[in-house]
Design an enzyme around this catalytic site. Structure first.
Site, mmCIF file in Angstrom:
data_model
loop_
_atom_site.group_PDB
_atom_site.id
_atom_site.type_symbol
_atom_site.label_atom_id
_atom_site.label_comp_id
_atom_site.label_asym_id
_atom_site.label_seq_id
_atom_site.Cartn_x
_atom_site.Cartn_y
_atom_site.Cartn_z
ATOM 1 N N GLY A 1 -30.123 11.658 8.166
ATOM 2 C CA GLY A 1 -29.306 12.823 7.842
ATOM 3 C C GLY A 1 -29.870 14.094 8.430
ATOM 4 N NE ARG B 1 -33.169 27.118 18.105
ATOM 5 C CZ ARG B 1 -33.602 26.643 16.969
ATOM 6 N NH1 ARG B 1 -34.810 26.901 16.570
ATOM 7 N NH2 ARG B 1 -32.825 25.920 16.196
ATOM 8 C CG HIS C 1 6.483 -4.161 21.148
ATOM 9 N ND1 HIS C 1 5.630 -4.662 20.192
ATOM 10 C CD2 HIS C 1 6.913 -5.208 21.892
ATOM 11 C CE1 HIS C 1 5.556 -5.989 20.358
ATOM 12 N NE2 HIS C 1 6.315 -6.342 21.375
ATOM 13 C CB VAL D 1 -27.501 19.621 18.317
ATOM 14 C CG1 VAL D 1 -27.637 18.116 18.117
ATOM 15 C CG2 VAL D 1 -28.757 20.326 17.814
ATOM 16 N N GLY E 1 -31.793 4.229 8.231
ATOM 17 C CA GLY E 1 -30.610 5.022 7.862
ATOM 18 C C GLY E 1 -29.377 4.496 8.582
HETATM 19 N N1 LIG Z 1 -19.675 10.533 15.821
HETATM 20 C C1 LIG Z 1 -19.917 11.485 14.928
HETATM 21 O O1 LIG Z 1 -19.015 12.060 14.348
HETATM 22 C C2 LIG Z 1 -21.325 11.827 14.595
HETATM 23 C C3 LIG Z 1 -22.341 11.327 15.377
HETATM 24 C C4 LIG Z 1 -23.625 11.639 15.022
HETATM 25 C C5 LIG Z 1 -23.867 12.438 13.913
HETATM 26 N N2 LIG Z 1 -22.860 12.917 13.181
HETATM 27 C C6 LIG Z 1 -23.132 13.703 11.985
HETATM 28 O O2 LIG Z 1 -24.488 14.085 11.943
HETATM 29 C C7 LIG Z 1 -24.971 14.039 10.614
HETATM 30 C C8 LIG Z 1 -26.239 13.251 10.518
HETATM 31 O O3 LIG Z 1 -26.009 11.884 10.805
HETATM 32 P P1 LIG Z 1 -26.994 10.764 10.256
HETATM 33 O O4 LIG Z 1 -26.446 9.453 10.688
HETATM 34 O O5 LIG Z 1 -28.409 11.113 10.593
HETATM 35 O O6 LIG Z 1 -26.938 10.983 8.695
HETATM 36 P P2 LIG Z 1 -26.085 10.394 7.483
HETATM 37 O O7 LIG Z 1 -26.364 11.283 6.347
HETATM 38 O O8 LIG Z 1 -24.689 10.151 7.882
HETATM 39 O O9 LIG Z 1 -26.754 8.958 7.229
HETATM 40 C C9 LIG Z 1 -28.108 8.807 6.862
HETATM 41 C C10 LIG Z 1 -28.259 7.544 6.035
HETATM 42 O O10 LIG Z 1 -29.655 7.340 5.807
HETATM 43 C C11 LIG Z 1 -29.816 6.711 4.549
HETATM 44 N N3 LIG Z 1 -31.233 6.883 4.099
HETATM 45 C C12 LIG Z 1 -31.848 8.046 3.788
HETATM 46 N N4 LIG Z 1 -33.151 7.812 3.453
HETATM 47 C C13 LIG Z 1 -33.361 6.479 3.571
HETATM 48 C C14 LIG Z 1 -34.503 5.622 3.373
HETATM 49 N N5 LIG Z 1 -35.695 6.092 3.031
HETATM 50 N N6 LIG Z 1 -34.338 4.285 3.585
HETATM 51 C C15 LIG Z 1 -33.132 3.782 3.965
HETATM 52 N N7 LIG Z 1 -32.036 4.552 4.173
HETATM 53 C C16 LIG Z 1 -32.139 5.878 3.982
HETATM 54 C C17 LIG Z 1 -28.792 7.446 3.683
HETATM 55 O O11 LIG Z 1 -28.440 6.671 2.562
HETATM 56 C C18 LIG Z 1 -27.614 7.649 4.661
HETATM 57 O O12 LIG Z 1 -26.637 6.630 4.557
HETATM 58 C C19 LIG Z 1 -23.869 13.471 9.757
HETATM 59 O O13 LIG Z 1 -23.232 14.524 9.076
HETATM 60 C C20 LIG Z 1 -22.944 12.840 10.752
HETATM 61 O O14 LIG Z 1 -21.589 12.848 10.318
HETATM 62 C C21 LIG Z 1 -21.590 12.606 13.493
#
Ligand SMILES: NC(=O)c1ccc[n+]([C@@H]2O[C@H](COP(=O)([O-])OP(=O)(O)OC[C@H]3O[C@@H](n4cnc5c(N)ncnc54)[C@H](O)[C@@H]3O)[C@@H](O)[C@H]2O)c1
Length: 467
Positions: free
Chosen positions: A265, A32, A438, A39, A176
């Site tokens: 998340g 799209r 090493h 992403v 988060g």
């Molecule tokens: N380098 C990488 O591998 C990479 C990079 C970016 C994203 N990702 C993936 O993308 C996805 C999303 O990442 P993300 O960091 O947005 O999500 P996440 O789910 O990893 O973390 C979100 C965090 O927000 C917290 N949270 C939720 N509501 C809240 C509130 N009201 N107040 C305070 N804290 C709160 C949660 O407890 C959680 O720990 C994940 O699956 C991640 O593994 C991976």
């Protein structure tokens, strides 16, 4: 009629389409957006790594360089944005060329299933039907939205707008403490913002073992403030500030900041694109249900990537993509990985794979751990990166390595050996007897194994095996 139509061109979608084309199938892909890559390539993994590369240079200039002193870096935001965008453009345009080279037909527009054998693609008011024998749903995920966040306010950032680096706020609250939040915290901190991270859970970077995360927090304690077991319950936008309500065990309090990045998340896009209308079963959150061949409840339709269960990671998606292409081409394969690595590209990096110690305890799996401190590594001392650890989690009886974690400089690169070790069923001894160069940081993997095996000579002999 195409042999295969792939809906979505992210790392899962394009890997599936290209592998299928290489196997001789007649393939189309629907996207799209104006560019391929989803992403990850456009507004996720890749542009954030371009910014983190720059952040690394800035942070390094600030560190003691053992006799060399750098002046305070001069920051040109426009040039940084250019590096981000040219990285994205290089990769997305290469994808378009590779699609062409493989004769994968790309339809640009919004795809919607209208039966189990056709998708309608809409673009600028016109519609086109694309008929298929098989389809792959690779529609990804989207950021979760919280009801109390005033998203229209430009001071509210999400994972896409944060990458634009429109301005560097004085005080940025990261809502988060997951990987997205912490990576962007690292970027903005290096560019001069004061950072507060609010995390609902007991620790930031849930998923990684606490002892590894502690090292990350320790290194960053003067750069960021971490509020764990803290929930953000409201954000009020006033002309002067964003007033954030924080709730912890002591009750509620207000924090005034001048920007908030929401990173709480992602949720799967299963409830879009007419997916459930054609009989594809979803769970209540919108994940498409699949078996170990990534097949859905409709036999000629498969699903891969963030829209399926498991970690939302590009490399999981691309491997699923290869599996499905091969299944459709008649190969006897399935998707059952032992180890899917996770890397937080923070400073220092935190990387883990397979079973964590926390998970082992939760599931009552009898394991032992061996943790080699980088303060005993010659390469780490010489390079001034002693704040690191290499940890192995292994079966108590068989010594088979079940999981591993590393925190420290280049942890993400060092993890590769351990991912392979787990997939190949290696034991501590296999790793300890493998000669590691090493001095090197990857030597810490071998030394952690020697520590577990009781053969280490690079640490005091408390654990030495006598017989
Ligand atoms: N380098 C990488 O591998 C990479 C990079 C970016 C994203 N990702 C993936 O993308 C996805 C999303 O990442 P993300 O960091 O947005 O999500 P996440 O789910 O990893 O973390 C979100 C965090 O927000 C917290 N949270 C939720 N509501 C809240 C509130 N009201 N107040 C305070 N804290 C709160 C949660 O407890 C959680 O720990 C994940 O699956 C991640 O593994 C991976």
């Amino acid at each position: 009629m195409y042999d295969l139509v792939v809906l979505g061109s992210g790392p899962g979608g394009y890997a599936a389409a290209f592998r299928a084309a290489d196997l001789g199938l007649n393939v189309a892909m629907i996207e799209r957006h104006r560019t391929l890559g989803g992403v990850c390539l456009n507004v996720g993994c890749i542009p954030s790594k371009a910014l983190l590369h720059v952040a690394g240079k800035i942070l390094m200039a600030d560190e003691p360089a053992h006799g060399v002193q750098f002046a305070k870096p001069t920051i040109n935001l426009e040039a940084i944005r250019h590096h981000r965008q040219s990285t994205v453009d290089t990769l997305t345009s290469n994808l378009a060329l590779m699609a062409k080279g493989r004769k994968v037909t790309v339809f640009y527009g919004e795809g919607k299933f209208d039966s189990t054998n056709s998708i309608t693609v809409s673009k600028d008011g016109s519609e086109e039907k694309v008929a298929f024998k098989n389809a792959i749903i690779a529609v990804g995920s989207r950021a979760i939205k919280l009801p109390f966040v005033p998203y229209d306010d430009p001071r509210i950032l999400d994972s896409t707008s944060a990458l634009q680096l429109e301005r560097i706020p004085e005080h940025l609250l990261i809502l988060g403490g997951g990987i997205i939040g912490l990576e962007m915290a690292t970027v903005y901190q290096s560019l001069g913002a004061k950072i507060t991270v609010a995390e609902l859970g007991e620790q930031v970077m849930t998923g990684a073992d606490k002892d590894l995360v502690k090292v990350f927090e320790q290194v960053n304690k003067d750069r960021m403030s971490f509020l764990t077991k803290t929930q953000v319950t409201n954000i009020e936008a006033t002309p002067e500030a964003l007033n954030v309500t924080l709730k912890d065990k002591d009750g509620e309090r207000q924090l005034a900041v001048d920007a908030v990045q929401v990173a709480v998340g992602r949720s799967p896009n299963g409830k879009t694109a007419g997916i459930s209308d054609i009989g594809v079963k979803l769970d209540e959150r919108g994940f498409v249900l699949t078996d170990d061949k990534c097949q859905t409840s409709v036999p000629n339709i498969y699903a891969i990537g963030d829209v399926t269960h498991g970690p939302m990671l590009a490399h999981k998606a691309s491997h699923q993509g290869h599996t499905v292409a091969e299944v459709i081409a008649g190969h006897k394969v399935d998707f059952q990985p032992l180890a899917i690595p996770s890397i937080a590209y923070t400073f220092p990096e935190v990387a883990w794979v397979g079973l964590t110690e926390t998970e082992a305890k939760k599931q009552d799996i009898p394991v032992k751990t061996a943790v080699f401190p980088w303060s005993a590594s010659g390469r780490a001392i010489a390079s001034g990166v002693t704040q690191g650890k290499t940890k192995l989690i292994y079966d108590e009886t068989t010594d088979r390595v079940l999981g591993a974690g590393i925190v420290g400089s280049h942890a993400g690169e060092l993890l590769g050996e351990l991912t392979l070790a787990i997939e190949l069923g290696a034991t501590l001894e296999d790793i300890a007897l493998t000669i590691h160069a090493h001095p090197s940081l990857h030597e810490t993997v071998g030394l952690a194994a020697e520590l577990g095996a009781g053969t280490i000579t690079d640490l005091p002999n408390k654990t030495a095996k006598k017989a």
